[in-house]
Write a protein that holds these residues in place. Sequence first.
Motif, PDB file in Angstrom:
ATOM      1  N   HIS A  69       8.535  -3.898   3.783  1.00 15.37           N
ATOM      2  CA  HIS A  69       7.194  -4.392   4.120  1.00 15.37           C
ATOM      3  C   HIS A  69       6.966  -4.451   5.626  1.00 15.37           C
ATOM      4  O   HIS A  69       7.899  -4.513   6.436  1.00 15.37           O
ATOM      5  N   GLY A  70       5.687  -4.450   5.985  1.00 12.38           N
ATOM      6  CA  GLY A  70       5.285  -4.578   7.378  1.00 12.38           C
ATOM      7  C   GLY A  70       4.867  -5.995   7.733  1.00 12.38           C
ATOM      8  O   GLY A  70       5.209  -6.948   7.054  1.00 12.38           O
ATOM      9  N   GLY A  71       4.089  -6.101   8.810  1.00  7.98           N
ATOM     10  CA  GLY A  71       3.668  -7.391   9.339  1.00  7.98           C
ATOM     11  C   GLY A  71       4.127  -7.594  10.771  1.00  7.98           C
ATOM     12  O   GLY A  71       4.313  -8.725  11.221  1.00  7.98           O
ATOM     13  N   TYR A  72       4.294  -6.481  11.512  1.00  2.00           N
ATOM     14  CA  TYR A  72       4.732  -6.514  12.913  1.00  2.00           C
ATOM     15  C   TYR A  72       6.022  -7.317  13.099  1.00  2.00           C
ATOM     16  O   TYR A  72       6.203  -7.998  14.097  1.00  2.00           O
ATOM     17  N   ILE A 132      13.851   5.963   1.076  1.00  2.00           N
ATOM     18  CA  ILE A 132      13.439   4.739   1.772  1.00  2.00           C
ATOM     19  C   ILE A 132      12.075   4.959   2.400  1.00  2.00           C
ATOM     20  O   ILE A 132      11.873   5.897   3.178  1.00  2.00           O
ATOM     21  N   THR A 133      11.137   4.109   2.041  1.00  2.00           N
ATOM     22  CA  THR A 133       9.817   4.122   2.641  1.00  2.00           C
ATOM     23  C   THR A 133       9.490   2.721   3.134  1.00  2.00           C
ATOM     24  O   THR A 133      10.200   1.754   2.835  1.00  2.00           O
ATOM     25  N   GLY A 134       8.458   2.602   3.907  1.00  2.00           N
ATOM     26  CA  GLY A 134       8.042   1.310   4.441  1.00  2.00           C
ATOM     27  C   GLY A 134       6.784   1.511   5.242  1.00  2.00           C
ATOM     28  O   GLY A 134       6.412   2.641   5.587  1.00  2.00           O
ATOM     29  N   HIS A 135       6.119   0.413   5.560  1.00  2.00           N
ATOM     30  CA  HIS A 135       4.785   0.489   6.143  1.00  2.00           C
ATOM     31  C   HIS A 135       4.733  -0.260   7.471  1.00  2.00           C
ATOM     32  O   HIS A 135       5.177  -1.406   7.562  1.00  2.00           O
ATOM     33  N   VAL A 158      13.622   9.754   3.983  1.00  2.00           N
ATOM     34  CA  VAL A 158      12.857   8.600   4.447  1.00  2.00           C
ATOM     35  C   VAL A 158      11.399   9.035   4.582  1.00  2.00           C
ATOM     36  O   VAL A 158      11.105  10.156   5.015  1.00  2.00           O
ATOM     37  N   VAL A 159      10.497   8.141   4.184  1.00  2.00           N
ATOM     38  CA  VAL A 159       9.057   8.412   4.278  1.00  2.00           C
ATOM     39  C   VAL A 159       8.402   7.228   4.992  1.00  2.00           C
ATOM     40  O   VAL A 159       7.837   6.331   4.356  1.00  2.00           O
ATOM     41  N   PRO A 160       8.481   7.184   6.313  1.00  2.00           N
ATOM     42  CA  PRO A 160       7.823   6.108   7.054  1.00  2.00           C
ATOM     43  C   PRO A 160       6.301   6.251   6.972  1.00  2.00           C
ATOM     44  O   PRO A 160       5.749   7.326   7.215  1.00  2.00           O
ATOM     45  N   ILE A 161       5.625   5.155   6.619  1.00  2.00           N
ATOM     46  CA  ILE A 161       4.171   5.134   6.502  1.00  2.00           C
ATOM     47  C   ILE A 161       3.609   4.360   7.692  1.00  2.00           C
ATOM     48  O   ILE A 161       3.966   3.195   7.903  1.00  2.00           O
ATOM     49  N   SER A 162       2.760   5.008   8.466  1.00  2.00           N
ATOM     50  CA  SER A 162       2.169   4.393   9.663  1.00  2.00           C
ATOM     51  C   SER A 162       3.238   3.698  10.499  1.00  2.00           C
ATOM     52  O   SER A 162       3.107   2.521  10.862  1.00  2.00           O
ATOM     53  N   PRO A 163       4.302   4.400  10.837  1.00  2.00           N
ATOM     54  CA  PRO A 163       5.432   3.730  11.472  1.00  2.00           C
ATOM     55  C   PRO A 163       5.203   3.455  12.953  1.00  2.00           C
ATOM     56  O   PRO A 163       4.447   4.150  13.634  1.00  2.00           O
ATOM     57  N   ILE A 239      -1.233   2.634   2.022  1.00  2.00           N
ATOM     58  CA  ILE A 239      -0.082   2.426   1.142  1.00  2.00           C
ATOM     59  C   ILE A 239      -0.443   2.384  -0.333  1.00  2.00           C
ATOM     60  O   ILE A 239       0.442   2.354  -1.197  1.00  2.00           O
ATOM     61  N   ASP A 240      -1.737   2.393  -0.659  1.00  2.00           N
ATOM     62  CA  ASP A 240      -2.145   2.209  -2.053  1.00  2.00           C
ATOM     63  C   ASP A 240      -1.603   3.293  -2.975  1.00  2.00           C
ATOM     64  O   ASP A 240      -1.423   3.063  -4.178  1.00  2.00           O
ATOM     65  N   GLY A 241      -1.334   4.471  -2.453  1.00  2.00           N
ATOM     66  CA  GLY A 241      -0.806   5.553  -3.272  1.00  2.00           C
ATOM     67  C   GLY A 241       0.526   5.220  -3.918  1.00  2.00           C
ATOM     68  O   GLY A 241       0.886   5.813  -4.941  1.00  2.00           O
ATOM     69  N   LEU A 242       1.261   4.276  -3.359  1.00  2.00           N
ATOM     70  CA  LEU A 242       2.541   3.899  -3.954  1.00  2.00           C
ATOM     71  C   LEU A 242       2.377   3.248  -5.318  1.00  2.00           C
ATOM     72  O   LEU A 242       3.329   3.175  -6.093  1.00  2.00           O
ATOM     73  N   GLU A 243       1.171   2.799  -5.642  1.00  2.00           N
ATOM     74  CA  GLU A 243       0.919   2.193  -6.951  1.00  2.00           C
ATOM     75  C   GLU A 243       0.764   3.232  -8.059  1.00  2.00           C
ATOM     76  O   GLU A 243       0.819   2.879  -9.240  1.00  2.00           O
ATOM     77  N   HIS A 244       0.573   4.494  -7.704  1.00  2.00           N
ATOM     78  CA  HIS A 244       0.153   5.497  -8.681  1.00  2.00           C
ATOM     79  C   HIS A 244       1.187   6.620  -8.784  1.00  2.00           C
ATOM     80  O   HIS A 244       1.512   7.268  -7.787  1.00  2.00           O
ATOM     81  N   PRO A 245       1.692   6.896  -9.974  1.00  2.00           N
ATOM     82  CA  PRO A 245       2.792   7.860 -10.116  1.00  2.00           C
ATOM     83  C   PRO A 245       2.437   9.288  -9.743  1.00  2.00           C
ATOM     84  O   PRO A 245       3.339  10.074  -9.429  1.00  2.00           O
TER      85      PRO A 245
END
Length: 257
Positions: A69-72, A132-135, A158-163, A239-245
């Motif tokens: 998870h993120g949150g700076y 490993i992914t994360g936002h 690894v798939v960093p999202i908005s890293p 990150i919403d795409g992670l909810e959908h297969p």
Amino acid sequence: MDMDREYANSAFIAGSAELPALWLKKAAAFRNGLGKRARLGIAYGPQDRQALDLFLPEATPQGLLVFVHGGYWMQTDRETWSHLAAGAVARGWACALPSYTLAPEARIHQMTAEIANAIAVAAAEVAGPVVITGHSAGGHLAARMGCTDHHAPRTARVVPISPLADLEPLLQTQMNETLWLDAEEVETESPARQSLACKAHIWVGGSERPAFLWQARTLSEAWNCPWTVDAGLHHFNVIDGLEHPDSALITACLDGL
């Protein structure tokens, strides 16, 4: 240039104040709906936040996806984001969501070490490849897991999202009064300044702040790996795409392994 403005997200996203309540509601509904396939509060260390939740598919998992998870590095926890495991679980993968000690109680290099420990514990529970992914700040920590100094043997991608890939601009922000970044930690903890040890795909929203587009491109160029600009998405819905297969984001995470 005002770096506090450059790295502000909520001020530029309409309705952002209502999003945390929505995330918590969706996360609780997902956990409750999974029943015994939600293994909550697995410890990976002695501290309160050194724990992870593991969500399992109905059959033997094909592998393990980890979402950080993120949150700076200063906010939120794993319980806010449980619903982001839905896409992986529907695809037959297990998904682990760790919490970690936040600033100012921990420095960023300590968080990196905690996430490495969390992944080792989660991987001991699930066979197969690890992705490993994360936002945002979690995207930074996910990216660090792809670097040679923290790469685990089974980590396939690894798939960093908005890293946050190069931490130097954050030295000029007020948040550094809490993060305590210095020049040495910027050098050692910036993924864009480290070597990549596995496959990687960088993801970022097309409507994000320019600073985050720069960060994503900087990492993709440093690592010579693909990056996707997800058109029309901002920092909080990318990150919403992670909810959908069947989403493009889940495909980037799990396909081809």
